[in-house]
Design an enzyme around this catalytic site. Structure first.
Site, mmCIF file in Angstrom:
data_model
loop_
_atom_site.group_PDB
_atom_site.id
_atom_site.type_symbol
_atom_site.label_atom_id
_atom_site.label_comp_id
_atom_site.label_asym_id
_atom_site.label_seq_id
_atom_site.Cartn_x
_atom_site.Cartn_y
_atom_site.Cartn_z
ATOM 1 C CG ASN A 1 -8.674 16.114 -44.963
ATOM 2 O OD1 ASN A 1 -9.251 17.086 -45.441
ATOM 3 N ND2 ASN A 1 -8.933 14.865 -45.335
ATOM 4 C CG HIS B 1 -20.006 37.163 -30.205
ATOM 5 N ND1 HIS B 1 -20.814 36.702 -29.192
ATOM 6 C CD2 HIS B 1 -19.565 38.387 -29.805
ATOM 7 C CE1 HIS B 1 -20.884 37.614 -28.222
ATOM 8 N NE2 HIS B 1 -20.118 38.642 -28.577
ATOM 9 C CG ASN C 1 -1.950 -1.161 1.092
ATOM 10 O OD1 ASN C 1 -2.044 -1.798 0.043
ATOM 11 N ND2 ASN C 1 -2.678 -1.422 2.170
ATOM 12 C CE1 TYR D 1 -4.437 0.147 -2.915
ATOM 13 C CE2 TYR D 1 -5.388 -1.904 -2.133
ATOM 14 C CZ TYR D 1 -4.856 -1.148 -3.157
ATOM 15 O OH TYR D 1 -4.746 -1.678 -4.415
ATOM 16 C CD GLU E 1 -10.038 17.126 -38.671
ATOM 17 O OE1 GLU E 1 -11.246 16.935 -38.844
ATOM 18 O OE2 GLU E 1 -9.178 16.799 -39.516
ATOM 19 C CB SER F 1 -9.488 12.841 -49.125
ATOM 20 O OG SER F 1 -10.539 12.089 -49.685
ATOM 21 C CE LYS G 1 -11.092 17.754 -47.585
ATOM 22 N NZ LYS G 1 -12.209 16.988 -47.143
ATOM 23 C CE LYS H 1 -1.324 0.993 -10.198
ATOM 24 N NZ LYS H 1 -2.073 1.419 -8.984
HETATM 25 N N1 ARG Z 1 -1.551 -3.402 -7.562
HETATM 26 C C1 ARG Z 1 -2.014 -2.720 -6.400
HETATM 27 C C2 ARG Z 1 -2.480 -1.306 -6.771
HETATM 28 O O1 ARG Z 1 -2.125 -0.860 -7.783
HETATM 29 C C3 ARG Z 1 -0.948 -2.624 -5.370
HETATM 30 C C4 ARG Z 1 -1.423 -2.484 -3.968
HETATM 31 C C5 ARG Z 1 -2.041 -3.709 -3.523
HETATM 32 N N2 ARG Z 1 -2.359 -3.681 -2.157
HETATM 33 C C6 ARG Z 1 -3.206 -4.562 -1.614
HETATM 34 N N3 ARG Z 1 -3.438 -4.460 -0.380
HETATM 35 N N4 ARG Z 1 -3.802 -5.457 -2.341
HETATM 36 O O2 ARG Z 1 -3.193 -0.685 -6.052
#
Ligand code: ARG
Length: 459
Positions: A285, A156, A110, A317, A290, A277, A283, A325
């Site tokens: 583009n 505008h 954690n 946690y 975009e 295109s 064209k 992530k």
């Molecule tokens: N892969 C987990 C995460 O990204 C790591 C932490 C895991 N901790 C646990 N108590 N299961 O959060």
């Protein structure tokens, strides 16, 4: 592979559950940061006499060899591993035996993951800032080269007053400087080490969190162990800074798309940064701007993902947080990708001053200047404004512009009009007279260029 936590279980984890649980596909990119954190942790354990110097040496050698092998590709990350932390620890133990098993003393995944994300995002912020600075440099070059390139300024999306292309580009430079500031603020606030918070409550060992923090370049330690392992506000803050960057890039992209259309013809994008295109041979583009505009949506989405992910979680946690992530890495990757493409795209962009100028001549952009002329000669601004409105209507009726309307007609509306009017409402004069601070005149622009250049020089 046997789970490290398998001790209290009678059965192996179901395969579908195992796949679902695994985060290695996303968190493998943190392997360098994970190893860096473990090296600092091991050094601290040694310094505090929690593990022996021989174990520290074995751990250091083992981790360094894993790093070398991961960098070179000699060691492949096992996609079946639970996460990068487990993978590296298991590999370490495989290489050095029992000493490897001592690394996780006074630590939990954690606080380990909370550390790794911070280290990773800190590095990502550094990269983003470098890219933003390159984009700023390109904007300054283009703005400097277009200090006197007159174009219509809009409100505008209606032609409003003449400005210079340099002034328009520098508006974006100012936004990017604030974007850099936001990233720096985020980095500063996140730069506290959570390592040593352990699972949630701290540890019974006499650790030295400050030593680890210092080794890893943090400004200090997170003061509360629950906070250290359970908040992801720093990722949300970064996601928000990324959203704002994308909002700016998206507005710039939108303008590039408009400007490179036949309707505007203000710029020509380089062939190397435009596409054709499959059916229309003529064209060219603006796919890249975009896409930048389009990718803004996913970056906004990531911010909402993170906020929603965190909103109902009890301390400390929760596994939900593993989802953080994918969202935040996607935001930083998208921002970096977009910046990397915008830099050369803007560098190679060819402004088309003639067509900007002719656009500025249509649309009565100097109407405010005619009103200012009367006001300077003593008429109250509101009355002057009213007269110029009538003159514009008359020009529209006669197919004239304010520059071509004869003086005797002007004088029917006010005796204050004299022959000097025409020089006063000439397009270049309109621009150069706007020399108030931040205005569009060449003189004001020089000051703005100085501001951006000294920002860049600060490093
Ligand atoms: N892969 C987990 C995460 O990204 C790591 C932490 C895991 N901790 C646990 N108590 N299961 O959060």
């Amino acid at each position: 592979m046997d789970k490290m936590w398998a001790g209290r279980f009678q059965k192996a984890l179901d395969q579908t559950a195992d796949d679902f649980n695994s985060s290695i596909g996303v968190d493998c990119r943190m392997y360098r940061q994970d190893i860096r954190g473990s090296l600092a942790h091991a050094a601290m354990l040694g310094a505090k006499g929690i593990i022996s110097p021989a174990d520290v040496a074995a751990i250091e050698n083992g981790l360094n060899s894993i790093l070398v092998d991961l960098d070179s590709g000699a060691l492949a990350i096992d996609p079946a591993a639970e996460d990068i932390h487990m993978f590296i620890e298991a590999e370490l133990t495989r290489r050095i035996g029992e000493a490897g098993q001592r690394l996780h003393t006074a630590r939990s995944r954690n606080d380990q993951v909370a550390l790794d994300i911070r280290l990773t995002l800190r590095d990502e912020i550094t990269e983003m800032i470098a890219l933003l600075r390159s984009l700023l440099t390109v904007l300054v070059e283009q703005a400097d080269a277009n200090k006197n390139t007159i174009m219509p300024g809009y409100t505008h999306l209606q032609r409003a007053q003449p400005i210079t292309f340099g002034q328009h580009l520098l508006a974006y430079a100012m936004m990017l400087m604030r974007d850099i500031g936001r990233l720096q603020d985020t980095s500063k606030r996140m730069n506290y080490s959570p390592l040593g918070c352990c699972a949630l409550a701290g540890t019974t060992y006499d650790t030295d969190r400050g030593m680890v923090a210092e080794m890893l370049g943090f400004d200090g330690v997170v003061a509360n162990s629950l906070d250290g392992v359970s908040d992801r506000d720093f990722a949300i803050e970064l996601a928000s800074a990324c959203s704002i960057i994308m909002m700016h890039l998206s507005r710039l992209s939108e303008e590039l798309i408009l400007w490179s259309s036949w309707e505007f013809r203000f710029v020509e994008l380089d062939d190397a940064f435009t596409t054709g295109s499959s059916i229309m041979p003529q064209k060219k583009n603006p796919d890249l701007p975009e896409l930048v505009r389009g990718k803004t949506g996913r970056v906004y989405g990531n911010q909402i993902t993170l906020l929603t992910l965190m909103k109902g979680l009890p301390l400390a946690y929760n596994k939900d947080m593993q989802e953080d992530k994918e969202a935040i890495f996607d935001s930083v990757d998208t921002v970096k990708q977009c910046l990397a493409v915008m830099i050369p795209l803007l560098k190679t962009m060819h402004p088309l001053p003639d067509s900007m100028y002719s656009a500025a001549q249509k649309g009565f952009l100097n109407a405010t200047d005619v009103a200012d002329y009367l006001t300077r000669k003593g008429m109250p601004f509101r009355s002057a404004y009213h007269i110029v409105g009538q003159l514009v209507a008359l020009c529209l009726e006669r197919g004239e512009t304010l520059d071509s309307l004869p003086l005797d007609i002007y004088q029917k509306y006010s005796p204050l009009f004299a022959a000097d009017l025409y020089a006063d409402i000439d397009m270049t004069a309109c621009v150069q007279k706007r020399c108030s601070e931040g205005g569009t005149s060449a003189q004001s622009l020089e000051k703005q260029l100085d501001i951006v250049r000294s920002f860049l020089a600060q490093g």
